[in-house]
Enzyme design. Structure first.
Site, mmCIF file in Angstrom:
data_model
loop_
_atom_site.group_PDB
_atom_site.id
_atom_site.type_symbol
_atom_site.label_atom_id
_atom_site.label_comp_id
_atom_site.label_asym_id
_atom_site.label_seq_id
_atom_site.Cartn_x
_atom_site.Cartn_y
_atom_site.Cartn_z
ATOM 1 N N LYS A 253 0.830 -1.203 0.000
ATOM 2 C CA LYS A 253 0.000 0.000 0.000
ATOM 3 C C LYS A 253 0.868 1.259 0.000
ATOM 4 O O LYS A 253 0.654 2.198 -0.772
ATOM 5 C CB LYS A 253 -0.846 -0.032 1.277
ATOM 6 C CG LYS A 253 -2.259 0.444 1.113
ATOM 7 C CD LYS A 253 -2.896 0.588 2.464
ATOM 8 C CE LYS A 253 -3.865 -0.522 2.778
ATOM 9 N NZ LYS A 253 -4.533 -0.308 4.076
ATOM 10 N N GLU B 268 -14.841 11.930 11.705
ATOM 11 C CA GLU B 268 -15.054 12.201 10.273
ATOM 12 C C GLU B 268 -16.519 11.986 9.913
ATOM 13 O O GLU B 268 -17.178 11.112 10.477
ATOM 14 C CB GLU B 268 -14.130 11.332 9.413
ATOM 15 C CG GLU B 268 -14.194 9.833 9.668
ATOM 16 C CD GLU B 268 -15.206 9.099 8.823
ATOM 17 O OE1 GLU B 268 -15.806 9.729 7.935
ATOM 18 O OE2 GLU B 268 -15.412 7.897 9.068
ATOM 19 N N CYS C 55 -19.926 1.493 7.340
ATOM 20 C CA CYS C 55 -20.120 2.326 8.537
ATOM 21 C C CYS C 55 -21.432 2.064 9.252
ATOM 22 O O CYS C 55 -21.442 1.734 10.433
ATOM 23 C CB CYS C 55 -20.043 3.793 8.141
ATOM 24 S SG CYS C 55 -18.479 4.194 7.375
HETATM 25 C C1 UGA Z 1 -22.072 7.218 5.945
HETATM 26 C C2 UGA Z 1 -22.473 8.654 6.332
HETATM 27 O O1 UGA Z 1 -23.312 9.214 5.331
HETATM 28 C C3 UGA Z 1 -21.239 9.536 6.514
HETATM 29 O O2 UGA Z 1 -21.622 10.835 6.986
HETATM 30 C C4 UGA Z 1 -20.325 8.892 7.556
HETATM 31 O O3 UGA Z 1 -19.139 9.664 7.758
HETATM 32 C C5 UGA Z 1 -19.955 7.512 7.095
HETATM 33 O O4 UGA Z 1 -21.146 6.717 6.915
HETATM 34 C C6 UGA Z 1 -19.034 6.922 8.135
HETATM 35 O O5 UGA Z 1 -19.483 6.691 9.273
HETATM 36 O O6 UGA Z 1 -17.808 6.850 7.900
HETATM 37 P P1 UGA Z 1 -21.485 5.986 3.637
HETATM 38 O O7 UGA Z 1 -21.562 4.692 4.400
HETATM 39 O O8 UGA Z 1 -20.350 6.201 2.706
HETATM 40 O O9 UGA Z 1 -21.479 7.248 4.653
HETATM 41 O O10 UGA Z 1 -22.798 6.048 2.738
HETATM 42 P P2 UGA Z 1 -24.192 6.808 2.666
HETATM 43 O O11 UGA Z 1 -24.221 7.609 1.439
HETATM 44 O O12 UGA Z 1 -24.535 7.473 3.929
HETATM 45 O O13 UGA Z 1 -25.179 5.561 2.441
HETATM 46 C C7 UGA Z 1 -25.281 4.520 3.397
HETATM 47 C C8 UGA Z 1 -26.336 3.526 2.997
HETATM 48 O O14 UGA Z 1 -27.629 4.087 3.159
HETATM 49 C C9 UGA Z 1 -26.266 3.062 1.540
HETATM 50 O O15 UGA Z 1 -26.461 1.668 1.495
HETATM 51 C C10 UGA Z 1 -27.414 3.790 0.865
HETATM 52 O O16 UGA Z 1 -27.929 3.089 -0.220
HETATM 53 C C11 UGA Z 1 -28.413 3.874 2.009
HETATM 54 N N1 UGA Z 1 -29.384 4.975 1.872
HETATM 55 C C12 UGA Z 1 -28.971 6.260 1.963
HETATM 56 C C13 UGA Z 1 -30.736 4.690 1.698
HETATM 57 O O17 UGA Z 1 -31.134 3.504 1.630
HETATM 58 N N2 UGA Z 1 -31.632 5.733 1.602
HETATM 59 C C14 UGA Z 1 -31.241 7.023 1.696
HETATM 60 O O18 UGA Z 1 -32.116 7.923 1.605
HETATM 61 C C15 UGA Z 1 -29.878 7.311 1.865
#
Ligand code: UGA
Length: 432
Positions: free
Chosen positions: A36, A146, A255
């Protein structure tokens, strides 16, 4: 400008590193995996994240990648960006955090150890005590969680809604906040315990919204309402807001599932049963499985039927399959005796359970299939309801797990269409 050391060249560490370098700081990223470090030193990315390669290339002269922990000596800040995966009990595994603390070399001056990894409330106090025990009383400590989402991580870092800094000493909080001088965002200062809780509570709030709208969708299905309209109608209420109200087949990723378990476990370790969060988790598990019921309703027994899973990453614009709903779905379908064919533009299909066939294109996936399931809302799937796809399928059934398609258009194109929380064909007469 400051000198920033970072422990962990994973997704959080690299994003944090390239962003601090972009802000003008000198950054040293240390990891224990030689491949890495070697690749990053040559400007090569170990994962898929938009805009990171450009920032890496642009700031290479301000970035050092190293295996040698002594190279972080002289840094003003030491960011901990290591994984905290769940253990069997659901608690966060802090072994990598403790390895960082144990491996800290002799440090002079007043460097500040800054926790970016997601940790249980109370970790900062324990790490503080651990530093003191090692004779590192002169090393400061702060929590700076974060809030980066995959796919938008650079924007989330550079234009955040807020920056949270929790510290034991006001000077340390000032110093960490000053790293973000060029970033225009409110800074929330707190004690360390509260900063740790802000991170867990923020993710729990987002997951609660998703499970809430998924349950509303399920009731919509039972009563003939349309969850997309309902989400629009409630989302325009300022007190509610429109984000994270997309109904679907449940959340996944590296997450949410892990952090919800960690917070539930943290509460129960402290003698409190977090009932709402337990329900949020259960709703999400059941939501992933509802697709099976829809397929059975249309196809009868799934034994010998071919089902195309379209998109397997936990969300679009990432190759990440950690805790992706596609994994549960594929296992359930195989258990029902279905033939499962999967397609994704970037994710590695071989991470699905054994027995799933990989398809190189959407058309290959749907050829002779009895049903196509939209699992991840990739842009490539927006035109799925085409004549070409309809002709390729044995039975033109689309189960849209992300409400990506317009139901009326899909039906007009000759498909039997099922979304999530959307009215069945006969009820779908009144348009917006
Ligand atoms: C999430 C949070 O959004 C971030 O703010 C946080 O920092 C991060 O976790 C973490 O703890 O590190 P992430 O897991 O990358 O980020 O993805 P998201 O975009 O939040 O989506 C998470 C899940 O929720 C996905 O499976 C998505 O499809 C689902 N989702 C999201 C829904 O089913 N409906 C929605 O309206 C939004």
């Amino acid at each position: 400008m400051a000198k920033v050391g970072i422990f962990g060249a994973g997704w959080v560490g690299v994003v944090t590193g390239v962003c601090f370098a972009e802000l003008g700081h000198d950054v040293v990223i240390r990891d224990v995996v030689p491949d890495k470090i070697e690749a990053l030193g040559h400007g090569q990315m170990p994962f898929h994240e938009a805009d990171v390669p450009e920032l890496l290339e642009r700031n290479l002269e301000r970035l050092t990648f190293t295996l040698d922990v002594d190279d972080i000596v002289g840094c003003d800040f030491l960011f901990v960006c290591v994984d905290t995966p769940p253990t069997y009990s659901g608690d966060a595994d802090l072994s990598r955090v403790w390895t960082v603390v144990d491996e800290l070399p002799e440090l002079s001056g007043h460097p500040i150890l800054v926790m970016k990894s997601t940790v249980p409330v109370g970790t900062g106090e324990k790490v503080r005590a651990g530093l003191d025990q090692r004779g590192l009383e002169h090393v400061g400590y702060a929590s700076n969680p974060e809030f980066l989402a995959e796919g938008t991580a650079i924007r989330d870092f550079m234009q955040p809604d807020r920056i949270v800094v929790g510290a034991f000493a006001a000077d340390d909080a000032d110093a960490v906040a000053s790293l973000y001088d060029k970033v225009d965002a409110p800074i929330v200062r707190s004690d360390v315990n509260s900063a740790e809780m802000i991170k867990l509570a923020a993710n729990a709030a987002l997951m609660t919204r998703i499970s809430f709208i998924n349950e509303i969708a399920n009731v919509c299905e039972a009563t003939g309402a349309d969850v997309v309209k309902v989400a629009e109608g409630i989302g325009l209420d300022n007190r509610i807001g429109s984000k994270f109200l997309r109904a679907g087949i449940g959340y996944g990723g590296s997450c949410f599932p892990k952090d919800s378990l960690a917070l539930k476990q943290l509460a129960s370790n402290s003698g409190y049963h977090f009932q709402l969060l337990a329900a949020v988790i259960e709703v999400n598990e059941l939501q992933k499985r509802r697709v099976i019921g829809k397929l059975v309703r249309h196809l009868g027994s799934l034994r010998g039927k071919t089902v195309a899973l379209l998109g397997v990453a936990f969300k679009p614009d990432t190759d990440d399959m950690r805790e992706a709903p596609s994994i549960v779905l594929a296992s359930r379908l195989l258990a029902e005796g279905a033939t499962v064919r999967a397609w994704d533009p970037v994710a590695d299909i071989s991470k699905l359970p054994r027995g799933v066939e990989a398809a190189a294109t959407v058309l290959d996936a749907v050829a002779d299939a009895d049903a196509a399931v939209i699992v991840t809302e990739w842009g490539e799937l927006k035109e799925l309801a085409s004549a070409e796809v309809r002709e390729a399928m044995r039975n033109p059934l689309i189960v849209d797990g992300r409400n990506l398609l317009d139901p009326a258009d899909a039906r007009a194109a000759g498909f039997t269409y099922e979304g999530v929380g959307r009215p069945a064909a006969a009820d779908a007469r009144v348009e917006a």
